[in-house]
Design a protein around this motif. Structure first.
Motif, mmCIF file in Angstrom:
data_model
loop_
_atom_site.group_PDB
_atom_site.id
_atom_site.type_symbol
_atom_site.label_atom_id
_atom_site.label_comp_id
_atom_site.label_asym_id
_atom_site.label_seq_id
_atom_site.Cartn_x
_atom_site.Cartn_y
_atom_site.Cartn_z
ATOM 1 N N MET A 265 61.081 13.256 91.462
ATOM 2 C CA MET A 265 60.720 13.137 92.881
ATOM 3 C C MET A 265 59.372 13.783 93.212
ATOM 4 S SD MET A 265 62.642 11.119 94.163
ATOM 5 C CE MET A 265 62.279 11.220 95.900
ATOM 6 N N GLY B 266 67.375 8.674 97.837
ATOM 7 C CA GLY B 266 68.637 9.255 98.299
ATOM 8 C C GLY B 266 69.587 9.495 97.147
ATOM 9 N N GLU C 5 62.022 27.266 84.996
ATOM 10 C CA GLU C 5 62.856 26.903 86.152
ATOM 11 C C GLU C 5 62.900 28.075 87.127
ATOM 12 O OE1 GLU C 5 64.501 24.386 87.706
ATOM 13 O OE2 GLU C 5 64.942 26.020 89.109
ATOM 14 N N ARG D 266 61.795 7.393 98.943
ATOM 15 C CA ARG D 266 62.876 8.175 98.332
ATOM 16 C C ARG D 266 64.075 7.252 98.125
ATOM 17 N NH1 ARG D 266 65.152 12.198 102.894
ATOM 18 N NH2 ARG D 266 66.377 12.853 101.088
HETATM 19 O O1 48N Z 1 66.353 18.097 91.360
HETATM 20 P P1 48N Z 1 64.944 18.494 91.624
HETATM 21 O O2 48N Z 1 64.550 18.895 92.988
HETATM 22 O O3 48N Z 1 63.905 17.352 91.183
HETATM 23 P P2 48N Z 1 64.105 16.070 90.257
HETATM 24 O O4 48N Z 1 62.875 15.246 90.450
HETATM 25 O O5 48N Z 1 64.507 16.470 88.893
HETATM 26 O O6 48N Z 1 65.374 15.310 90.899
HETATM 27 C C1 48N Z 1 65.317 14.941 92.243
HETATM 28 C C2 48N Z 1 66.711 14.551 92.667
HETATM 29 O O7 48N Z 1 67.560 15.701 92.637
HETATM 30 C C3 48N Z 1 66.676 14.043 94.069
HETATM 31 O O8 48N Z 1 65.965 14.595 94.893
HETATM 32 C C4 48N Z 1 67.608 12.934 94.443
HETATM 33 C C5 48N Z 1 67.500 11.752 93.506
HETATM 34 N N1 48N Z 1 67.380 12.583 95.834
HETATM 35 C C6 48N Z 1 66.357 11.899 96.237
HETATM 36 C C7 48N Z 1 66.185 11.756 97.700
HETATM 37 O O9 48N Z 1 65.695 10.727 98.140
HETATM 38 O O10 48N Z 1 66.635 12.716 98.416
HETATM 39 O O11 48N Z 1 64.603 19.694 90.610
HETATM 40 C C8 48N Z 1 63.349 20.345 90.662
HETATM 41 C C9 48N Z 1 63.506 21.693 90.007
HETATM 42 C C10 48N Z 1 64.383 22.649 90.825
HETATM 43 O O12 48N Z 1 65.393 23.185 89.990
HETATM 44 C C11 48N Z 1 63.421 23.731 91.292
HETATM 45 O O13 48N Z 1 64.005 25.025 91.335
HETATM 46 C C12 48N Z 1 62.350 23.668 90.219
HETATM 47 O O14 48N Z 1 62.230 22.311 89.902
HETATM 48 N N2 48N Z 1 61.018 24.126 90.653
HETATM 49 C C13 48N Z 1 60.233 24.980 89.957
HETATM 50 N N3 48N Z 1 60.450 25.610 88.788
HETATM 51 C C14 48N Z 1 59.463 26.423 88.341
HETATM 52 N N4 48N Z 1 58.298 26.626 89.005
HETATM 53 C C15 48N Z 1 58.052 26.002 90.174
HETATM 54 N N5 48N Z 1 56.902 26.210 90.806
HETATM 55 C C16 48N Z 1 59.047 25.135 90.692
HETATM 56 N N6 48N Z 1 59.145 24.368 91.807
HETATM 57 C C17 48N Z 1 60.347 23.766 91.773
#
Ligand code: 48N
Length: 314
Positions: A279, A291, A103, A289
């Motif tokens: 996502m 949301g 992470e 998306r």
């Molecule tokens: O919460 P996110 O961004 O991603 P998801 O797919 O688990 O959940 C998405 C969700 O929060 C939404 O976007 C909601 C449902 N909205 C949708 C919309 O339409 O707006 O988590 C991704 C994680 C983050 O904690 C980043 O810090 C991490 O991934 N991350 C990484 N960690 C390690 N190495 C990387 N290169 C990296 N890139 C991202």
């Protein structure tokens, strides 16, 4: 030096109202016996320690973990709601598998600490309520959907359960900077691990001398790095830049009903060894998306775990 005082919790004594107005919800006031309480602090002190003991306690464990997980069974990239749901499902199903979560942020959880537009409550459409019940997270049932009173209740509960599994290690504040690749006999590409660096290092490659990364080998990588953004959609963008994917579909506009079904049903192995969910997948498939509704994140995580378990079927 004051003797180490063992701290026994002073049982609250229910004192009759001191003539005052009942506090809180009208239940009798509960006061500590302040004299007893004062007494316990009078000679209070922690057990003595030498600073190096703290340094060694942290370093020994961290570097032992790096050694242990240098060869993992599964690496999950991104500890957002999808990645954490994946980790929970995998760790519970297969306590024999070594699962590393990478992470980038210091604080895992991604976008799931708030419901939407900084509102607290988190909405999940049924049947994702079944995942909440599995985790023991209370919710209000509104018919077609349920509401967790605060998104942080979902994320903190899920995170605590994931971290409680002995076969899971979270490396937060750590970025995946690249993917390890192999060619099979027919020349086809397979993902065989991740390239990592501490995020603060990864953010400063342009202003410091060479700060090479480290690696984790694993037969299965599950990438859930979210939709495109400063860090998002990492693995699928890397697949395009290494020409393992022709191009990204690009996330489409908001349509809850279309988006959530597509993300869950589309969670799959994109190239051999790399499963994409959450996502990040919307960037591959050009999915809409959804949301501020999170059921697809939880169930995409469940599906990503099931896709990975095919590889390890006993
Ligand atoms: O919460 P996110 O961004 O991603 P998801 O797919 O688990 O959940 C998405 C969700 O929060 C939404 O976007 C909601 C449902 N909205 C949708 C919309 O339409 O707006 O988590 C991704 C994680 C983050 O904690 C980043 O810090 C991490 O991934 N991350 C990484 N960690 C390690 N190495 C990387 N290169 C990296 N890139 C991202």
């Amino acid at each position: 030096m004051a003797p180490a005082v063992t701290i026994d919790v002073v049982e609250p004594t229910t004192l009759p109202h001191k003539g005052g107005v009942p506090v809180g919800n009208g239940k009798p006031r509960v006061d500590y016996d302040l004299e007893v309480a004062d007494g316990k602090w009078k000679d209070f002190s922690f057990h003595p320690i030498r600073e190096s003991q703290v340094a060694r306690a942290m370093a020994r464990r961290y570097f032992n973990d790096l050694d242990t997980y240098a060869e993992s069974d599964i690496v999950i990239v991104g500890a957002g709601s999808c990645g954490l749901s994946t980790a929970y499902t995998l760790a519970k199903a297969r306590p024999d598998l070594k699962i590393a979560i990478i992470e980038a942020s210091v604080s895992p959880g991604g976008g799931a600490w708030l419901g939407g537009q900084l509102f607290s409550a988190m909405v999940m459409r049924k049947p994702a309520d079944k995942f909440l019940s599995e985790l023991g997270i209370p919710f209000e049932d509104e018919g077609a959907y349920v509401v967790v009173k605060h998104a942080a209740l979902f994320t903190s509960t899920l995170l605590s359960k994931v971290l409680s599994f002995p076969n899971v290690k979270l490396f937060n504040a750590t970025s995946v900077e690249d993917l390890i690749t192999r060619r099979d006999e027919s020349g086809g590409l397979r993902i065989a691990g991740v390239v990592t660096n501490w995020t603060l290092v990864a953010m400063h490659h342009d202003d410091q001398s060479c700060m090479d990364p480290s690696t984790i080998n694993a037969p299965v990588i599950i990438s859930t790095t979210g939709h495109d953004g400063p860090f998002g959609a990492f693995s699928v963008k890397r697949l395009v830049s290494m020409q393992a994917l022709e191009k990204l579909g690009g996330m489409r506009g908001l349509d809850m009903n279309t988006a959530e079904d597509a993300i869950v049903k589309g969670t799959r192995e994109i190239v051999p060894g790399l499963i994409v969910g959450g996502m990040e997948l919307s960037e591959v498939d050009g999915a809409n998306r959804m949301g501020p509704t999170f059921g697809a994140m939880a169930l995409s995580g469940v599906k990503a775990a099931e896709e990975a378990l095919r590889v390890f079927e006993l």
